[in-house]
Motif scaffolding. Structure first.
Motif, mmCIF file in Angstrom:
data_model
loop_
_atom_site.group_PDB
_atom_site.id
_atom_site.type_symbol
_atom_site.label_atom_id
_atom_site.label_comp_id
_atom_site.label_asym_id
_atom_site.label_seq_id
_atom_site.Cartn_x
_atom_site.Cartn_y
_atom_site.Cartn_z
ATOM 1 N N ILE C 2 0.849 -1.184 0.000
ATOM 2 C CA ILE C 2 0.000 0.000 0.000
ATOM 3 C C ILE C 2 0.887 1.237 0.000
ATOM 4 C CG2 ILE C 2 -1.627 1.325 1.419
ATOM 5 C CD1 ILE C 2 -2.575 -1.512 2.472
ATOM 6 N N ILE C 4 1.082 5.235 0.559
ATOM 7 C CA ILE C 4 0.367 6.390 1.094
ATOM 8 C C ILE C 4 1.054 7.650 0.591
ATOM 9 C CG2 ILE C 4 -0.336 7.572 3.214
ATOM 10 C CD1 ILE C 4 -0.233 4.681 4.480
ATOM 11 N N ASP C 20 3.791 3.438 -13.372
ATOM 12 C CA ASP C 20 4.908 2.524 -13.087
ATOM 13 C C ASP C 20 4.413 1.165 -12.606
ATOM 14 O OD1 ASP C 20 6.786 4.426 -13.667
ATOM 15 O OD2 ASP C 20 7.862 4.236 -11.765
ATOM 16 N N ASP C 49 10.175 -2.660 -5.855
ATOM 17 C CA ASP C 49 11.146 -2.260 -4.845
ATOM 18 C C ASP C 49 10.581 -1.066 -4.067
ATOM 19 O OD1 ASP C 49 13.199 -1.190 -3.363
ATOM 20 O OD2 ASP C 49 14.735 -1.759 -4.807
ATOM 21 N N SER C 51 11.757 0.760 -1.792
ATOM 22 C CA SER C 51 12.669 1.882 -1.588
ATOM 23 C C SER C 51 12.632 2.842 -2.772
ATOM 24 C CB SER C 51 14.079 1.346 -1.360
ATOM 25 O OG SER C 51 15.001 2.394 -1.313
ATOM 26 N N GLN C 52 12.474 2.281 -3.965
ATOM 27 C CA GLN C 52 12.344 3.129 -5.166
ATOM 28 C C GLN C 52 11.132 4.042 -5.063
ATOM 29 O OE1 GLN C 52 11.902 1.493 -9.185
ATOM 30 N NE2 GLN C 52 13.910 0.559 -8.932
ATOM 31 N N GLU C 54 9.523 4.912 -2.365
ATOM 32 C CA GLU C 54 9.695 5.856 -1.256
ATOM 33 C C GLU C 54 10.598 7.025 -1.621
ATOM 34 O OE1 GLU C 54 10.847 3.048 1.819
ATOM 35 O OE2 GLU C 54 9.228 3.811 3.091
ATOM 36 N N ALA C 55 11.455 6.816 -2.629
ATOM 37 C CA ALA C 55 12.349 7.887 -3.026
ATOM 38 C C ALA C 55 11.588 9.051 -3.658
ATOM 39 C CB ALA C 55 13.394 7.353 -4.008
ATOM 40 N N ASN C 56 10.350 8.784 -4.066
ATOM 41 C CA ASN C 56 9.523 9.857 -4.621
ATOM 42 C C ASN C 56 9.144 10.819 -3.509
ATOM 43 O OD1 ASN C 56 7.149 11.316 -5.505
ATOM 44 N ND2 ASN C 56 7.233 9.959 -7.290
ATOM 45 N N GLU C 57 9.444 12.091 -3.717
ATOM 46 C CA GLU C 57 9.292 13.055 -2.624
ATOM 47 C C GLU C 57 7.849 13.248 -2.185
ATOM 48 O OE1 GLU C 57 11.494 16.645 -3.181
ATOM 49 O OE2 GLU C 57 13.198 15.594 -4.076
ATOM 50 N N GLU C 60 4.417 9.488 1.173
ATOM 51 C CA GLU C 60 4.553 9.564 2.626
ATOM 52 C C GLU C 60 5.180 8.282 3.179
ATOM 53 O OE1 GLU C 60 3.676 12.170 4.569
ATOM 54 O OE2 GLU C 60 4.255 11.126 6.402
ATOM 55 N N LYS C 61 4.544 7.164 2.886
ATOM 56 C CA LYS C 61 5.168 5.897 3.271
ATOM 57 C C LYS C 61 4.570 4.709 2.530
ATOM 58 C CE LYS C 61 2.490 5.662 7.582
ATOM 59 N NZ LYS C 61 2.527 5.434 9.028
ATOM 60 N N ILE C 63 3.481 0.632 2.930
ATOM 61 C CA ILE C 63 3.155 -0.410 3.906
ATOM 62 C C ILE C 63 3.086 -1.748 3.192
ATOM 63 C CG2 ILE C 63 1.333 -1.261 5.425
ATOM 64 C CD1 ILE C 63 0.713 1.821 5.857
ATOM 65 N N LYS C 64 3.819 -2.723 3.748
ATOM 66 C CA LYS C 64 3.824 -4.037 3.120
ATOM 67 C C LYS C 64 2.748 -4.898 3.754
ATOM 68 C CE LYS C 64 8.643 -3.626 2.008
ATOM 69 N NZ LYS C 64 9.952 -3.747 2.634
ATOM 70 N N TRP D 277 15.984 10.357 2.602
ATOM 71 C CA TRP D 277 16.829 11.369 1.982
ATOM 72 C C TRP D 277 16.738 12.723 2.681
ATOM 73 C CZ3 TRP D 277 14.416 15.683 0.297
ATOM 74 C CH2 TRP D 277 13.040 15.585 0.056
ATOM 75 N N GLY D 310 16.767 3.684 -2.963
ATOM 76 C CA GLY D 310 16.428 4.996 -3.513
ATOM 77 C C GLY D 310 15.972 5.971 -2.446
ATOM 78 N N ALA D 311 15.267 5.461 -1.439
ATOM 79 C CA ALA D 311 14.648 6.339 -0.460
ATOM 80 C C ALA D 311 15.636 7.191 0.308
ATOM 81 C CB ALA D 311 13.816 5.510 0.524
#
Lengths: 337, 337, 337, 337
Positions: C2, C4, C20, C49, C51-52, C54-57, C60-61, C63-64, D277, D310-311
């Motif tokens: 998920i 957010i 994506d 992935d 982390s990829q 989450e790298a988007n500014e 927010e977060k 959740i797996k 980041w 990435g995060a």
């Protein structure tokens, strides 16, 4: 709030949960994954008790999306809160420095130290009158006499005073006598005390509990704020970890994180965090660099004779040189001290 | 207590420290290693403040040899303490079982649950009237009304009642109404509360703080005992660690360790430790096997409607079957339940 | 999974993320809360992935929802795995007991201990030939000679042998000589070693890392299983917490939790967990009561002369009496030992 | 080393322990407290195994006075170690900045990023070719191809390269190709790998394990140094605590503490510590202020497409502006960057 049902949860169970939620005035978005049914709740979830839903045997887990704190939340209060204390502020461009002994020990001691720290540039006098000590056999502070001496030191120097409260019985007295009331780490979840302090208007310096998450810390601030007192200052003073070389582990990430989540000012106490005087200077510099709004530093004229926490106190000369060094770092991050 | 001086500590510094110690009536044993001078203190070191000595810049570190607690120490009280509560005891051969809902919710609920848990073999009724909740917006308990309902349940069943105190204002009331007063994990170092409870004679169930070491836990017991109340029951309820799947990590080593260090009874709360109802049975079995003197277990007639902590409550039927299973384990370790 | 989005995330940003995800063959469920946009992903998220994203500014977060382990997951393998080792099994009704010295020290020692533990009822001989020691100056084990002595002890008693591997160079040798290969806590995330062991068929006893979450622990099992070796035995041996009285904190909740999440057998090592011989008996009893499938216990004929970990070793007589006591507890939980 | 005997330890037991110690060539100082007999050991205690002595049932506990590390100990090497890497140094006045992507992904990517970070002032290029990932299903790095691309990036920019080793098989290859070999947190106690690296002369950047104490960290450095390679750089990258908002908790006290205990340089990795980041900049500033000798920072041209982590990556523009800000802080603490 998102509810994840167990694989193979029964339709009845899912329907019952959905009815409960709708009854409470919320809307539902459902989605079905390969293994899981997921129920998203839309609306004011503060009325929902996650633990109740988790008690359902067919619920896998609950995920909270919204922070449970409102008044402390930057989302609803985008600008930094600046707390006014006499002529000083906490949370603005100037870094607030609160310095003084762990315990008030005598009139001479506290007045001399107040003059010393003021001369070096501190804006507040800190000093303990009531001391939470791990052992009942250790010095417990001078109590009300100590409070009286702090007031004399304030008269002598003009410095507002910061001191710790331990008992709800003394809230009225503290409101009268003290400029900033400190709640210690051990009382961070003493909710009765927090509620009483919430009914006052005096600024509260709330220390993070030894094993409090950021969310729990902000929820304790919320206890105070929800009663009406929005003058809360957060203070990170080290958390408990597996490492025992330092007394606690100073978590400097707390500054940017708390300032992202909340509009409240954040102060660092490098003395308690490390528990070792020779760590104070470098941690204080780091605190200023990381963006702290203030510092709380123990200064004692004779640490080897201090009645409490001598090991982490600086001598006035060391504090004076520290203030000069901090001033340069403050400049480097666009602030003054 | 042993003082380790820094390599190359000056003779003057060493002499000054030795004089200070001798002044306090202690004797000294010195020994010189290859790199370190070591000063051993012989006598009653409870008058010595380690932090003061550590403040000396030429002191490397201080090592404490003797435990700082006296009244809680098994060294001075080799036999197990057995606490009498009405007709029940805690600390003897019979394992004390305290069961009931997290919160008292209504007269019908609490009386029914009291009857249920009694029938299954519980010796005490637990139930919260004043609830410490992380959020100010959560249900805070029924307060004095809840206390009244607990008394009715006691009348109806004869079970002594165990309930949590949060405020020193209520000590007198609790002493009058309650059989065992519980101090929650969050208040383990609320020293003002501990001192007031120390002036009573009512048995105190003291829960271990989320990040309290065994020594700190016993020092909090010592706060109560040093004021005159030696009826303290220790309760392990999970500590905070990096693992978040379980609410806390139940530390069952606490039982043999605390029983080695202290003569006080040790009770386990598997409900709060895991935070998940399906963990309660196996953890309760392990608690009995490891040697616990008692168990504190949450039981609720309808966990999915419980006003607090539903996720960790057992239904009465499950509690009943659990008690049967525990009875076999108790027999296997030479105890009854 | 998920996603957010931040409050006020731009529509473009949301669209880009959705594209994506759709590109990777997943379906999307969106829901809009009061403050947050939530994107639910449906399908095989193992290709995504987190982390990829989450790298988007504007995220927010993340959740797996689904556990990231497949082969170790009970969801896809509902029955308990039972590992066959010679004539013994691990994971069935009979509790597997692995006993022996921390280090193999001599032929006489290991053969005598093997006979002793066999007589008391142990099903496996444990003993270290290669020892991971914190200090390079401590005894590092007898190496290949130790392995040879273990084989002699197996010949003499018929007990299968369990011993620790530290280097990928030795995998082939261990496969040939050893019945159960142990991976120590410090190597739990030595992924290169895990992969090599995954290419064999020898049962692997994988110890939980000192600060490994249940999920990370299962992911390390997954490393071995994903290469083809499904004979993995999980071993909880204490985690690192703030408490230092015990060497580590034994987390007995690990047994019911790991057995819920996974079908793999779970073994407890009470010797390393506490680090103190007088804790072993009570912790071993608790382990059996909580449902462990096996125990790993250090036994040494002369602990005060042991070349490693003497402080946590039992003498053969104590081990013998422990086994008798464990047998009663095993019976009480419907198992044998 | 100090041995504290149990209250009422027998004379025979005390005598036996004393004989053992004297046999090993050490001298003894005894002192008798009110409850305890204390035996102080003078001489080279590195031959003594504390666990053996603790195995004696009449020993209460053992206290270590001397640090167990020798070559890493500042006591025997008072001056700071400065590690030379090509034309750069680590440990001197100039703060070493190692920047680059988490993973090498393509020739274009790594060469462009190398140019970017060099232009902003980084002295080293970091980039992972072999990646330790929690999941076997995640991207594991480009392996030897990645190593080849790093060499191309070095040719193109002159920047020395820092990259992680996971397997002892590759030591020879890394010595040939790499300027600084990184050992990751998960392998901090992979002693076989440490020993092999100790036989080379290549500088080793050793990351602190997730739950490693300062002493264990320095013991791992000692493993490398005791084999002959004294070019060790310590790297703090966050420890595991109860707080999960940040990926790990950055322990900045590590810098002054490790520099007091050891002469080795200390580098901070703010990217892994926080895992976010937007935390990197403030933590990097704090690291410079606290006295770190270097920084390790993840930079990626397109974090939202990065194949790992990435995060926590900065874009090159952000890194450039960060370097400018760090330069001011470095000046404020008397260093350059």
């Amino acid at each position: 709030m998102i509810i994840i049902m167990k694989p193979n949860a029964s339709k009845e169970s899912i329907e019952r949960i959905k009815e409960d939620i709708v009854e409470k005035g919320l809307t539902i978005h459902e989605s079905y994954g390969e293994q899981y049914c997921i129920i998203g709740l839309v609306g004011d979830t503060s009325k929902i008790d996650a633990s109740q839903i988790e008690a359902n045997e067919e619920v896998e887990k609950i995920i909270k999306v919204q922070e449970p704190y409102k008044k402390a939340n930057r989302l609803f209060h985008p600008l930094n809160s600046i707390i006014q204390v006499g002529n000083e502020t906490i949370g603005g461009d100037k870094i607030a420095v609160m310095a003084g002994p762990c315990s008030v020990e005598s009139e001479e001691q506290i007045i001399q130290l107040a003059k010393d720290v003021k001369k070096s540039g501190a804006g507040f006098l800190r000093g303990g009158a009531f001391k939470p000590r791990t052992s009942p056999y250790s010095f417990q502070g001078m109590g009300l006499d100590g409070l009286g001496l702090l007031k004399k030191a304030r008269e002598a120097t003009g410095l507002p005073i910061v001191t710790e409260i331990m008992s709800p019985y003394l809230v009225e007295k503290f409101v009268e006598d003290v400029d900033v009331i400190q709640v210690g780490a051990r009382n961070m979840q003493n909710f009765d005390l927090l509620k009483e302090l919430g009914k006052t208007k005096t600024p509260i310096l709330l220390k993070r509990g030894l094993s409090a998450t950021f969310e729990e810390f902000l929820m304790s601030a919320e206890y105070i704020m929800s009663e009406g007192n929005e003058n809360v200052i957060l203070c990170e003073r080290g958390i408990r970890t597996f490492e025992t070389y330092t007394r606690n582990t100073l978590d400097l990430s707390a500054v940017p994180v708390l300032k992202k989540l909340s509009h409240l000012p954040v102060v660092i106490d490098p003395s308690h965090a490390g528990g070792l005087w020779w760590l104070v200077e470098s941690l204080a510099k780091a605190a200023v660099a990381v963006g702290a709004d203030g510092l709380m530093i123990e200064v004692h004229n004779n640490p080897a004779k201090a009645l409490s926490d001598g090991a982490q106190s600086l001598k006035p000369e060391k504090f004076d040189s520290l203030m000069k060094n901090l001033s340069v770092i403050a400049g480097a991050v666009g602030r003054s001290i």
